[in-house]
Design a protein around this motif. Structure first.
Motif, PDB file in Angstrom:
ATOM      1  N   THR A 198      25.210  -2.491 -10.159  1.00 10.99           N
ATOM      2  CA  THR A 198      26.660  -2.329 -10.253  1.00 10.99           C
ATOM      3  C   THR A 198      27.255  -2.266  -8.857  1.00 10.99           C
ATOM      4  O   THR A 198      26.561  -1.975  -7.880  1.00 10.99           O
ATOM      5  CB  THR A 198      27.037  -1.040 -11.012  1.00 10.99           C
ATOM      6  N   VAL A 199      28.548  -2.567  -8.791  1.00 14.13           N
ATOM      7  CA  VAL A 199      29.354  -2.246  -7.615  1.00 14.13           C
ATOM      8  C   VAL A 199      30.285  -1.123  -8.030  1.00 14.13           C
ATOM      9  O   VAL A 199      31.006  -1.236  -9.030  1.00 14.13           O
ATOM     10  CB  VAL A 199      30.149  -3.453  -7.101  1.00 14.13           C
ATOM     11  N   GLN A 200      30.243  -0.038  -7.289  1.00 14.36           N
ATOM     12  CA  GLN A 200      31.079   1.112  -7.581  1.00 14.36           C
ATOM     13  C   GLN A 200      32.225   1.172  -6.585  1.00 14.36           C
ATOM     14  O   GLN A 200      32.005   1.116  -5.373  1.00 14.36           O
ATOM     15  CB  GLN A 200      30.260   2.397  -7.537  1.00 14.36           C
ATOM     16  N   TYR A 201      33.451   1.273  -7.116  1.00 16.90           N
ATOM     17  CA  TYR A 201      34.645   1.350  -6.279  1.00 16.90           C
ATOM     18  C   TYR A 201      35.121   2.796  -6.251  1.00 16.90           C
ATOM     19  O   TYR A 201      35.359   3.410  -7.303  1.00 16.90           O
ATOM     20  CB  TYR A 201      35.750   0.455  -6.819  1.00 16.90           C
ATOM     21  N   THR A 202      35.272   3.319  -5.052  1.00 16.15           N
ATOM     22  CA  THR A 202      35.832   4.652  -4.878  1.00 16.15           C
ATOM     23  C   THR A 202      37.320   4.502  -4.588  1.00 16.15           C
ATOM     24  O   THR A 202      37.709   3.890  -3.583  1.00 16.15           O
ATOM     25  CB  THR A 202      35.147   5.407  -3.738  1.00 16.15           C
ATOM     26  N   LEU A 203      38.145   5.039  -5.475  1.00 10.61           N
ATOM     27  CA  LEU A 203      39.594   4.863  -5.389  1.00 10.61           C
ATOM     28  C   LEU A 203      40.218   5.970  -4.560  1.00 10.61           C
ATOM     29  O   LEU A 203      39.605   7.033  -4.348  1.00 10.61           O
ATOM     30  CB  LEU A 203      40.205   4.869  -6.794  1.00 10.61           C
ATOM     31  N   PRO A 204      41.462   5.768  -4.104  1.00 14.66           N
ATOM     32  CA  PRO A 204      42.166   6.874  -3.455  1.00 14.66           C
ATOM     33  C   PRO A 204      42.241   8.070  -4.402  1.00 14.66           C
ATOM     34  O   PRO A 204      42.564   7.925  -5.575  1.00 14.66           O
ATOM     35  CB  PRO A 204      43.561   6.283  -3.182  1.00 14.66           C
ATOM     36  N   GLY A 205      41.919   9.247  -3.911  1.00 12.94           N
ATOM     37  CA  GLY A 205      41.885  10.423  -4.768  1.00 12.94           C
ATOM     38  C   GLY A 205      40.517  10.721  -5.323  1.00 12.94           C
ATOM     39  O   GLY A 205      40.312  11.752  -5.965  1.00 12.94           O
ATOM     40  N   GLY A 206      39.545   9.817  -5.129  1.00 14.71           N
ATOM     41  CA  GLY A 206      38.180  10.084  -5.525  1.00 14.71           C
ATOM     42  C   GLY A 206      37.743   9.504  -6.843  1.00 14.71           C
ATOM     43  O   GLY A 206      36.576   9.666  -7.228  1.00 14.71           O
ATOM     44  N   GLY A 207      38.596   8.844  -7.588  1.00 20.50           N
ATOM     45  CA  GLY A 207      38.192   8.225  -8.841  1.00 20.50           C
ATOM     46  C   GLY A 207      37.192   7.100  -8.625  1.00 20.50           C
ATOM     47  O   GLY A 207      37.100   6.529  -7.531  1.00 20.50           O
ATOM     48  N   MET A 208      36.433   6.788  -9.660  1.00 18.38           N
ATOM     49  CA  MET A 208      35.402   5.755  -9.570  1.00 18.38           C
ATOM     50  C   MET A 208      35.604   4.717 -10.663  1.00 18.38           C
ATOM     51  O   MET A 208      35.918   5.053 -11.804  1.00 18.38           O
ATOM     52  CB  MET A 208      34.005   6.361  -9.718  1.00 18.38           C
ATOM     53  N   VAL A 209      35.396   3.462 -10.296  1.00 17.54           N
ATOM     54  CA  VAL A 209      35.392   2.352 -11.248  1.00 17.54           C
ATOM     55  C   VAL A 209      34.168   1.505 -10.935  1.00 17.54           C
ATOM     56  O   VAL A 209      33.907   1.191  -9.762  1.00 17.54           O
ATOM     57  CB  VAL A 209      36.671   1.498 -11.160  1.00 17.54           C
ATOM     58  N   SER A 210      33.389   1.149 -11.974  1.00 19.37           N
ATOM     59  CA  SER A 210      32.177   0.349 -11.773  1.00 19.37           C
ATOM     60  C   SER A 210      32.321  -0.995 -12.458  1.00 19.37           C
ATOM     61  O   SER A 210      33.032  -1.133 -13.458  1.00 19.37           O
ATOM     62  CB  SER A 210      30.953   1.087 -12.335  1.00 19.37           C
ATOM     63  N   THR A 211      31.596  -1.966 -11.913  1.00 16.71           N
ATOM     64  CA  THR A 211      31.560  -3.293 -12.516  1.00 16.71           C
ATOM     65  C   THR A 211      30.150  -3.847 -12.370  1.00 16.71           C
ATOM     66  O   THR A 211      29.478  -3.577 -11.366  1.00 16.71           O
ATOM     67  CB  THR A 211      32.598  -4.228 -11.860  1.00 16.71           C
ATOM     68  N   PRO A 212      29.664  -4.599 -13.354  1.00 16.15           N
ATOM     69  CA  PRO A 212      28.268  -5.057 -13.307  1.00 16.15           C
ATOM     70  C   PRO A 212      28.032  -6.162 -12.282  1.00 16.15           C
ATOM     71  O   PRO A 212      28.926  -6.952 -11.971  1.00 16.15           O
ATOM     72  CB  PRO A 212      28.009  -5.557 -14.730  1.00 16.15           C
ATOM     73  N   VAL A 213      26.779  -6.197 -11.775  1.00 17.64           N
ATOM     74  CA  VAL A 213      26.301  -7.263 -10.893  1.00 17.64           C
ATOM     75  C   VAL A 213      25.111  -7.911 -11.583  1.00 17.64           C
ATOM     76  O   VAL A 213      24.124  -7.241 -11.914  1.00 17.64           O
ATOM     77  CB  VAL A 213      25.887  -6.720  -9.520  1.00 17.64           C
ATOM     78  N   THR A 214      25.191  -9.203 -11.812  1.00 13.56           N
ATOM     79  CA  THR A 214      24.120  -9.934 -12.484  1.00 13.56           C
ATOM     80  C   THR A 214      23.689 -11.101 -11.617  1.00 13.56           C
ATOM     81  O   THR A 214      24.487 -11.998 -11.329  1.00 13.56           O
ATOM     82  CB  THR A 214      24.584 -10.446 -13.859  1.00 13.56           C
ATOM     83  N   ASN A 215      22.456 -11.066 -11.164  1.00  8.95           N
ATOM     84  CA  ASN A 215      21.915 -12.140 -10.313  1.00  8.95           C
ATOM     85  C   ASN A 215      22.837 -12.432  -9.132  1.00  8.95           C
ATOM     86  O   ASN A 215      23.065 -13.580  -8.757  1.00  8.95           O
ATOM     87  CB  ASN A 215      21.686 -13.413 -11.129  1.00  8.95           C
ATOM     88  N   GLY A 216      23.362 -11.369  -8.539  1.00  8.79           N
ATOM     89  CA  GLY A 216      24.185 -11.509  -7.341  1.00  8.79           C
ATOM     90  C   GLY A 216      25.652 -11.782  -7.592  1.00  8.79           C
ATOM     91  O   GLY A 216      26.433 -11.824  -6.642  1.00  8.79           O
ATOM     92  N   VAL A 217      26.063 -11.976  -8.848  1.00 14.87           N
ATOM     93  CA  VAL A 217      27.464 -12.262  -9.169  1.00 14.87           C
ATOM     94  C   VAL A 217      28.135 -10.984  -9.640  1.00 14.87           C
ATOM     95  O   VAL A 217      27.678 -10.340 -10.593  1.00 14.87           O
ATOM     96  CB  VAL A 217      27.575 -13.354 -10.247  1.00 14.87           C
ATOM     97  N   VAL A 218      29.230 -10.619  -8.970  1.00 15.11           N
ATOM     98  CA  VAL A 218      29.960  -9.393  -9.287  1.00 15.11           C
ATOM     99  C   VAL A 218      31.139  -9.743 -10.187  1.00 15.11           C
ATOM    100  O   VAL A 218      31.936 -10.627  -9.867  1.00 15.11           O
ATOM    101  CB  VAL A 218      30.458  -8.697  -8.007  1.00 15.11           C
ATOM    102  N   THR A 219      31.251  -9.041 -11.301  1.00 14.61           N
ATOM    103  CA  THR A 219      32.350  -9.292 -12.237  1.00 14.61           C
ATOM    104  C   THR A 219      33.639  -8.667 -11.698  1.00 14.61           C
ATOM    105  O   THR A 219      33.657  -7.472 -11.376  1.00 14.61           O
ATOM    106  CB  THR A 219      32.041  -8.693 -13.617  1.00 14.61           C
ATOM    107  N   PRO A 220      34.745  -9.447 -11.556  1.00 15.48           N
ATOM    108  CA  PRO A 220      36.023  -8.850 -11.132  1.00 15.48           C
ATOM    109  C   PRO A 220      36.448  -7.767 -12.114  1.00 15.48           C
ATOM    110  O   PRO A 220      36.169  -7.836 -13.315  1.00 15.48           O
ATOM    111  CB  PRO A 220      36.993 -10.035 -11.133  1.00 15.48           C
ATOM    112  N   VAL A 221      37.148  -6.765 -11.597  1.00 14.96           N
ATOM    113  CA  VAL A 221      37.512  -5.635 -12.449  1.00 14.96           C
ATOM    114  C   VAL A 221      38.926  -5.170 -12.116  1.00 14.96           C
ATOM    115  O   VAL A 221      39.352  -5.216 -10.961  1.00 14.96           O
ATOM    116  CB  VAL A 221      36.505  -4.477 -12.271  1.00 14.96           C
ATOM    117  N   ASP A 222      39.646  -4.747 -13.163  1.00 15.66           N
ATOM    118  CA  ASP A 222      40.959  -4.129 -12.987  1.00 15.66           C
ATOM    119  C   ASP A 222      40.734  -2.658 -12.669  1.00 15.66           C
ATOM    120  O   ASP A 222      40.090  -1.941 -13.424  1.00 15.66           O
ATOM    121  CB  ASP A 222      41.787  -4.287 -14.262  1.00 15.66           C
TER     122      ASP A 222
END
Length: 484
Positions: free
Chosen positions: A124-148
């Motif tokens: 996964t790629v984990q995004y740390t947002l302002p304020g400390g929130g987290m959003v994750s998105t899967p990584v499959t064979n090097g391809v990262v899925t865009p995420v809202d």
């Protein structure tokens, strides 16, 4: 060394072999050698020459590590060795994140670049947002899925992207977390009309945390392909002169394709919202001849006006010639509103036509309108009043709301010089519709209801005996404005 490692310093996530080249004292042929490395276990049989075949492991982690070799004969341990090994860390990869505002939220798109096998990049790629929130998105064979990200980032806010490998996997590269600030790309509407095949200027504004980004490369595209490229200046503006090849409705998009090093934002990949563009066909000319105001009298000056348009926009500086079947009437030049005006004279009374034709087009315009003409405009030229004559004045008919088959009209004629008591006969389409007697001003007025076949006439006639001679005059007949 009694155990050979090949290669001597393996790289993490690659395979290496371990092979016994000589056994310790007390270990004989036929003993079993059990190799243990990072919970990976392989076995081999000791040959008569005190060696074993090579066994294969996958290198994990980094730095100094060990391989344990235990020799057994049945259930009896006949010897033990601990073999040092150094694992070279996996090469560093790079994380590139683009933040794009879509509607009321921000979308994150991340790319993982690795010199090794990208198929090993899973997790996964984990995004740390302002304020400390987290959003994750899967990584499959090097391809990262865009995420809202579910929030709308504003200028000055940033997101940190961290790659987390899936359990049991061995990524071919190591990735340091990367922090990306907010980028904004605005594509400005083009000024003026956009014409197929004609150059058009497109401008885009690129902002990093709300401030202009200097030196960024911006590529302008449409669904049909690349239109052009520009570089932002100190004001964050990139400009390109582009050409849309075909007419119709399309879109244009501005995308940052390179970000200068050392800036707070990595805006590469950030795009504007698609901008709708209406591309007009090249060279569509329109000439409209406007009806003259008031009556047109033979031998009297009359003003004619024509409107010239290029792709629906006024064309300035075009030469327009006004003609009738009898010849040229006059010439005018269009102004900034596309209007050309000429004062002309129709020599004789009767029904005729007038036409406006562009006879010269200024250089550098999108249209070559030379030769484009208006539709012929019907014109009724009234005879001029003369002493001792009869003149029928312009008249109009109205719609009768109570009887739609009758059209009230008032027909008027004047006698010159003025004289009272002279009978005047009125005709429409050559058919008498009534008579009236002149008053002290020499005016005869007749109120009459015309039929549907009579109102199709553009003129009416007045006849009287003036000074012992029968005189006839033709007056214009048209619908009243408003018609009721």
């Amino acid at each position: 060394m009694p155990v050979a490692i090949t290669p001597p310093t393996p790289t993490a996530c690659t395979t290496f072999t371990a092979q016994v080249t000589s056994v310790p004292a007390g270990v004989g042929a036929g003993n079993t050698a059990t190799f243990t490395y990072d919970a990976q276990i392989q076995t081999a049989t000791v040959a008569a020459d005190a060696t074993t075949p090579p066994v294969t492991f996958t290198a994990v982690g980094s730095g100094p590590q060990t391989i344990t070799v235990v020799y057994t004969s049945g259930a009896t341990i006949t010897g033990t060795e601990v073999v040092p090994i150094t694992i070279t860390p996996a090469p560093p990869g790079t994380i590139s994140t683009t933040l794009t505002t879509v509607g009321t939220t921000t979308q994150a798109s991340t790319t993982l670049a690795c010199s090794g096998d990208t198929a090993s990049l899973n997790g996964t790629v984990q995004y740390t947002l302002p304020g400390g929130g987290m959003v994750s998105t899967p990584v499959t064979n090097g391809v990262v899925t865009p995420v809202d990200l579910g929030v709308l980032l504003t200028s000055g806010q940033s997101v940190t992207a961290t790659f987390v490998a899936a359990a049991g996997t061995c990524p071919a590269c190591t990735f340091a977390p990367v922090t990306t600030s907010m980028c904004t790309v605005l594509l400005l509407p083009p000024t003026g009309t956009v014409t197929a095949g004609q150059p058009t200027t497109l401008q885009a504004l690129v902002l990093c945390n709300g401030q202009p980004l200097n030196g960024a490369t911006v590529t302008f595209t449409s669904p049909s392909g690349t239109l052009g490229t520009g570089t932002t200046n100190a004001s964050g503006q990139a400009t390109a002169t582009v050409t849309f090849p075909t007419a119709g409705t399309t879109t244009a998009t501005a995308t940052v394709t390179a970000t200068p090093a050392g800036t707070a934002c990595n805006c590469t990949g950030t795009a504007s919202l698609p901008l709708p563009i209406v591309v007009l066909p090249q060279g569509i000319c329109t000439v409209l001849l406007l009806p003259p105001t008031g009556t047109v009298t033979a031998g009297q000056p009359t003003t004619l006006q024509a409107l010239v348009l290029c792709n629906g926009q006024p064309l300035n500086g075009a030469t327009v010639t006004f003609t009738s079947p009898s010849g040229t009437l006059g010439t005018g030049t269009t102004n900034a509103s596309g209007q050309a005006t000429a004062t002309v004279t129709f020599p004789t009374a009767g029904t005729t036509t007038a036409t406006a034709t562009v006879t010269a087009t200024p250089a550098g315009t999108a249209c070559n309108c030379t030769g484009t003409a208006s539709l012929p405009l019907p014109i009724v030229v009234l005879p001029g009043a003369a002493p001792g004559a009869l003149q029928a004045l312009p008249a109009c008919w109205r719609i009768n709301l109570f009887n739609p088959l009758l059209f009230p009209a008032t027909l008027t004629a004047t006698v010159t010089p003025a004289a009272a008591g002279i009978p005047v006969q009125f005709l429409v389409g050559g058919v008498p519709v009534g008579a009236a007697v002149t008053d002290a001003t020499g005016t005869a007025t007749l109120s009459v209801n015309l039929g549907p076949l009579q109102i199709i006439n553009l003129t009416y006639q007045a006849t009287a005996v003036v000074g012992g001679a029968t005189v006839t005059s033709t007056g214009i007949l048209r619908p009243c404005i408003p018609p009721v």
